[in-house]
Design an enzyme around this catalytic site. Structure first.
Site, mmCIF file in Angstrom:
data_model
loop_
_atom_site.group_PDB
_atom_site.id
_atom_site.type_symbol
_atom_site.label_atom_id
_atom_site.label_comp_id
_atom_site.label_asym_id
_atom_site.label_seq_id
_atom_site.Cartn_x
_atom_site.Cartn_y
_atom_site.Cartn_z
ATOM 1 N N THR A 163 41.277 -32.494 52.373
ATOM 2 C CA THR A 163 40.392 -31.338 52.256
ATOM 3 C C THR A 163 41.221 -30.129 51.817
ATOM 4 O OG1 THR A 163 40.680 -31.336 54.664
ATOM 5 C CG2 THR A 163 38.552 -32.001 53.861
ATOM 6 N N ASP A 164 40.549 -28.978 51.691
ATOM 7 C CA ASP A 164 41.238 -27.751 51.254
ATOM 8 C C ASP A 164 42.279 -27.328 52.296
ATOM 9 O OD1 ASP A 164 39.437 -27.827 49.181
ATOM 10 O OD2 ASP A 164 38.018 -26.478 50.141
ATOM 11 N N ASP A 177 36.846 -41.282 52.557
ATOM 12 C CA ASP A 177 35.678 -41.889 51.886
ATOM 13 C C ASP A 177 36.030 -43.204 51.209
ATOM 14 O OD1 ASP A 177 36.547 -41.214 49.041
ATOM 15 O OD2 ASP A 177 36.500 -39.227 49.947
ATOM 16 N N ASP A 212 45.043 -37.091 49.572
ATOM 17 C CA ASP A 212 43.642 -36.903 49.193
ATOM 18 C C ASP A 212 42.974 -36.168 50.344
ATOM 19 O OD1 ASP A 212 41.021 -37.083 48.457
ATOM 20 O OD2 ASP A 212 40.930 -39.265 48.402
HETATM 21 N N1 SAM Z 1 38.053 -35.150 47.451
HETATM 22 C C1 SAM Z 1 37.867 -34.299 48.518
HETATM 23 C C2 SAM Z 1 38.018 -32.857 48.188
HETATM 24 O O1 SAM Z 1 39.018 -32.447 47.588
HETATM 25 O O2 SAM Z 1 37.111 -32.095 48.504
HETATM 26 C C3 SAM Z 1 38.621 -34.746 49.711
HETATM 27 C C4 SAM Z 1 37.974 -35.991 50.210
HETATM 28 S S1 SAM Z 1 38.503 -36.718 51.678
HETATM 29 C C5 SAM Z 1 36.940 -36.833 52.440
HETATM 30 C C6 SAM Z 1 39.471 -35.537 52.572
HETATM 31 C C7 SAM Z 1 39.847 -36.042 53.953
HETATM 32 O O3 SAM Z 1 41.067 -35.470 54.391
HETATM 33 C C8 SAM Z 1 38.818 -35.738 55.036
HETATM 34 O O4 SAM Z 1 38.152 -36.905 55.385
HETATM 35 C C9 SAM Z 1 39.666 -35.158 56.189
HETATM 36 O O5 SAM Z 1 39.265 -35.645 57.461
HETATM 37 C C10 SAM Z 1 41.050 -35.618 55.802
HETATM 38 N N2 SAM Z 1 42.159 -34.850 56.400
HETATM 39 C C11 SAM Z 1 42.262 -33.500 56.512
HETATM 40 N N3 SAM Z 1 43.415 -33.181 57.129
HETATM 41 C C12 SAM Z 1 44.066 -34.343 57.412
HETATM 42 C C13 SAM Z 1 45.309 -34.662 58.053
HETATM 43 N N4 SAM Z 1 46.111 -33.703 58.532
HETATM 44 N N5 SAM Z 1 45.642 -35.976 58.170
HETATM 45 C C14 SAM Z 1 44.834 -36.954 57.685
HETATM 46 N N6 SAM Z 1 43.648 -36.713 57.084
HETATM 47 C C15 SAM Z 1 43.262 -35.422 56.944
#
Ligand code: SAM
Length: 285
Positions: free
Chosen positions: A162-163, A90, A160
């Protein structure tokens, strides 16, 4: 997730709780190769991004999370010049990192380019620094990126994500932290979003155990409010390579030449304070 006409509700099974926002409507939804992304317009929280049914951010309160993901780590480091953000599509954390004039290069490695493209449309204020020549975008897996990184290349790594399910699962493991440790220069700082201090102590404990196993000398879990996430209270866990994390550049933080809405030297100090239930739970490791 339960959705009726006027409310978006995220159910947190492990916390036995739910959080709802009153919505005006759904602006967008798509299934990408990685996840399902939805955007809603809410009555009082601006736009809302939801991934796989879990709230990522709202226009109204994302400043809490983004400022606390960026500024404590950057003001803990003596001179952060090269920063890596994993996830963060984001671009809110990126915007905060680029506020630091001493930062020379930032690489953002987001697995799903659609998150960034949708943020550009629905959260343009978070993307306002994306044209900064110091910012480099790579759309791919952050785990692989760090595995391939040159040794001692970064001063600060910000996870930063996702879960810890789906593509983010491997971002909470010891092999990943070992690669981060290798990719950080001496004195480097790793910081990662680490879920709710009330609901997810097992995750926080597991992360800290894995970070220590990977060779980090010090770990510190910061708490801050975040009302759209389960329990309304969230954490970021920092790990230091050959450095302590309780001291930071307080004078620089106090004299920062950029605006913040939650972060200042006092909220940084306050976030360092460990509530007894947290320090007792973490001491049991
Ligand atoms: N603040 C948020 C939360 O804790 O709910 C997280 C926001 S950000 C949108 C999280 C991002 O991590 C997502 O866009 C997702 O696509 C990305 N993501 C997940 N796994 C990943 C990986 N292995 N490498 C790079 N990005 C990843």
């Amino acid at each position: 997730m339960k959705l009726d006409k006027h409310w978006f509700t995220e159910i947190c099974e492990e916390g036995g709780s739910a959080f709802s926002l009153k919505i005006r409507g759904k602006l967008h939804e798509e299934r990408t190769p990685y996840q399902t992304i939805a955007i809603y317009e809410t009555e009082d929280f601006g736009n809302l991004m939801v991934i796989d049914g879990f709230i990522m951010l709202s226009s109204r309160d994302n400043f809490l999370y983004h400022e606390m993901m960026a500024h404590p780590a950057l003001f803990t480091h003596d001179r952060p010049r090269r920063v890596l953000i994993i996830g963060g599509g984001d671009c809110g954390t990126l915007r905060e990192v680029l506020r630091h004039a001493e930062v020379e290069q930032v690489w953002q490695v987001e697995i799903d380019e659609r998150v960034t493209r949708l943020a550009e449309t629905y959260f343009p204020e978070l993307c306002e620094a994306n044209d900064d020549p110091r910012a480099h975008f790579h759309f791919g897996d952050g785990i692989q990126w760090v595995r391939d990184a040159a040794a001692e290349h970064y001063d600060v790594i910000i996870v930063d994500s996702t879960d810890p399910i789906g593509p983010a699962e491997g971002l909470f493991t010891e092999p990943f932290y070992r690669d981060c440790h290798r990719a950080l220069a001496p004195g480097g700082v790793l910081v990662q979003q680490s879920e709710s201090p009330l609901y997810h102590l097992d995750i926080i404990r597991g992360m800290r155990r894995a970070m220590a196993g990977a060779g980090f000398d010090d770990q510190l879990t910061l708490t801050f409010p975040q009302c759209v996430y389960p329990s309304g209270w969230w954490t970021a866990t920092m790990a230091g390579k050959g450095r302590s994390l309780t001291r930071f550049r307080e004078d620089d933080a106090a004299r920062r030449p950029f605006p913040t809405r939650y972060y200042n030297e006092a909220t940084h100090r306050a976030a360092l304070a460990q509530p007894p239930f947290l320090s007792e739970a973490l001491a049991r490791e």
